[in-house]
Design an enzyme around this catalytic site. Structure first.
Site, PDB file in Angstrom:
ATOM      1  N   HIS A   1       0.820  -1.209   0.000  1.00 30.58           N
ATOM      2  CA  HIS A   1       0.000   0.000   0.000  1.00 30.58           C
ATOM      3  C   HIS A   1       0.860   1.267   0.000  1.00 30.58           C
ATOM      4  CE1 HIS A   1      -4.113   1.066  -0.082  1.00 30.58           C
ATOM      5  NE2 HIS A   1      -4.319   1.329   1.185  1.00 30.58           N
TER       6      HIS A   1
ATOM      7  N   PHE B   1      -2.642   9.144   7.326  1.00 34.61           N
ATOM      8  CA  PHE B   1      -3.157   7.815   7.021  1.00 34.61           C
ATOM      9  C   PHE B   1      -3.971   7.898   5.731  1.00 34.61           C
ATOM     10  CE2 PHE B   1      -1.915   7.034  11.366  1.00 34.61           C
ATOM     11  CZ  PHE B   1      -1.306   5.783  11.267  1.00 34.61           C
TER      12      PHE B   1
ATOM     13  N   ASN C   1      -6.822   7.057   4.364  1.00 32.03           N
ATOM     14  CA  ASN C   1      -8.204   7.492   4.112  1.00 32.03           C
ATOM     15  C   ASN C   1      -8.448   8.978   4.354  1.00 32.03           C
ATOM     16  OD1 ASN C   1      -8.066   7.457   6.858  1.00 32.03           O
ATOM     17  ND2 ASN C   1      -9.832   6.115   7.190  1.00 32.03           N
TER      18      ASN C   1
ATOM     19  N   ASP D   1      -0.808   2.618  -5.300  1.00 33.63           N
ATOM     20  CA  ASP D   1      -0.893   1.202  -5.633  1.00 33.63           C
ATOM     21  C   ASP D   1      -2.201   0.873  -6.328  1.00 33.63           C
ATOM     22  OD1 ASP D   1      -1.790   1.862  -2.855  1.00 33.63           O
ATOM     23  OD2 ASP D   1      -2.609  -0.168  -2.968  1.00 33.63           O
TER      24      ASP D   1
ATOM     25  N   ASN E   1      -9.008   4.093  -1.004  1.00 36.57           N
ATOM     26  CA  ASN E   1      -9.426   5.095  -0.018  1.00 36.57           C
ATOM     27  C   ASN E   1      -8.651   6.408  -0.127  1.00 36.57           C
ATOM     28  OD1 ASN E   1     -11.411   3.480   1.154  1.00 36.57           O
ATOM     29  ND2 ASN E   1      -9.972   2.526   2.568  1.00 36.57           N
TER      30      ASN E   1
END
Length: 243
Positions: free
Chosen positions: A19, A64, A66, A91, A112
């Site tokens: 990710h 982060f 999201n 990704d 996200n």
């Protein structure tokens, strides 16, 4: 000015995750072009660089995944950029490992980080999708993207691809996504051609087939008594006497 954004999750726990390949690519660009150290800014880590005469901002959101859009909109507003000036590297499950696609606009594919950026910028920013492959079933996706790249991934395609991102970052600085795709594809083909061909494994030599007669001849001879009635009888029959 161009703003090049790499998506990922902050912290050592996630540093080698699939990710985080967006982080990895932007970090390689910064390293290749001797950018100043990243500093905390815009809810992320940020540095400026000059690539092929073009001023470029490099951003790694630390919110982060999201909430990536919170960081991107802060940098965009500060420099008064338009969405067309922004390239986001991230990704992509639906591309084979090592494949790269660059496109202005489009959907978020359930990512996200991209969904968060769209909520702030709309859809007209540039997406640089870096293929990581799919684990095969949707129930395995979460563990897969938050899992580390395998050693084989680094050896077979990842390290070479990151190197090419650094080498060809001028395409991003100029806003030339199609040229970046072409150069990365050509580099991938050259890398595959350079790999030595695997030699087929030699088959173990099989013993030659033998007839039952030859096998019988080569089999261990039976013990023949040297003394006693049976020995005397055999000596008479075959004419063998003592020397």
């Amino acid at each position: 000015m161009r703003l090049i954004v790499g998506l990922g999750n902050p912290g050592n726990k996630y540093a080698k995750n699939r990710h985080n390949v967006g982080f990895m690519a932007v970090e390689e660009i910064a390293s290749r072009h001797h950018s100043p150290p990243f500093k905390k800014k815009f809810n992320g880590l940020f540095t400026e660089s000059v690539i092929d005469g073009q001023k470029v901002g490099l951003l790694l959101p630390q919110t982060f995944m999201n909430k990536s859009g919170d960081s991107v909109i802060a940098a965009m507003s500060f420099y008064k950029l338009s969405p067309e000036d922004i390239f986001v590297l991230y990704d992509e499950l639906d591309l084979a490992p090592g494949k790269v696609r660059v496109k202005k606009g489009g959907g978020n594919g359930g990512h996200n980080g991209i969904r968060s950026i769209e909520s702030h910028l709309g859809k007209d920013f540039n997406r640089v999708r870096i293929g990581i492959g799919h684990p095969g079933h949707k129930d395995r996706v979460h563990a897969y993207v938050l899992g580390d790249f395998a050693k084989a991934d680094h050896q077979e395609w990842l390290d070479a691809l990151l190197d090419e991102f650094g080498r060809n970052a001028d395409c991003l600085a100029k806003g030339d996504g199609p040229n970046l795709m072409n150069k990365l594809a050509l580099a991938a083909q050259a890398n595959q051609s350079a790999e030595p061909a695997k030699e087929p494994k030699a088959e173990a030599a099989k013993p030659k087939g033998q007839s039952h007669i030859r096998q019988a001849r080569q089999s261990k001879k039976p013990n023949v008594p040297e003394k006693g009635p049976m020995a005397d009888m055999l000596k008479k029959l075959f004419g063998k006497g003592e020397n």
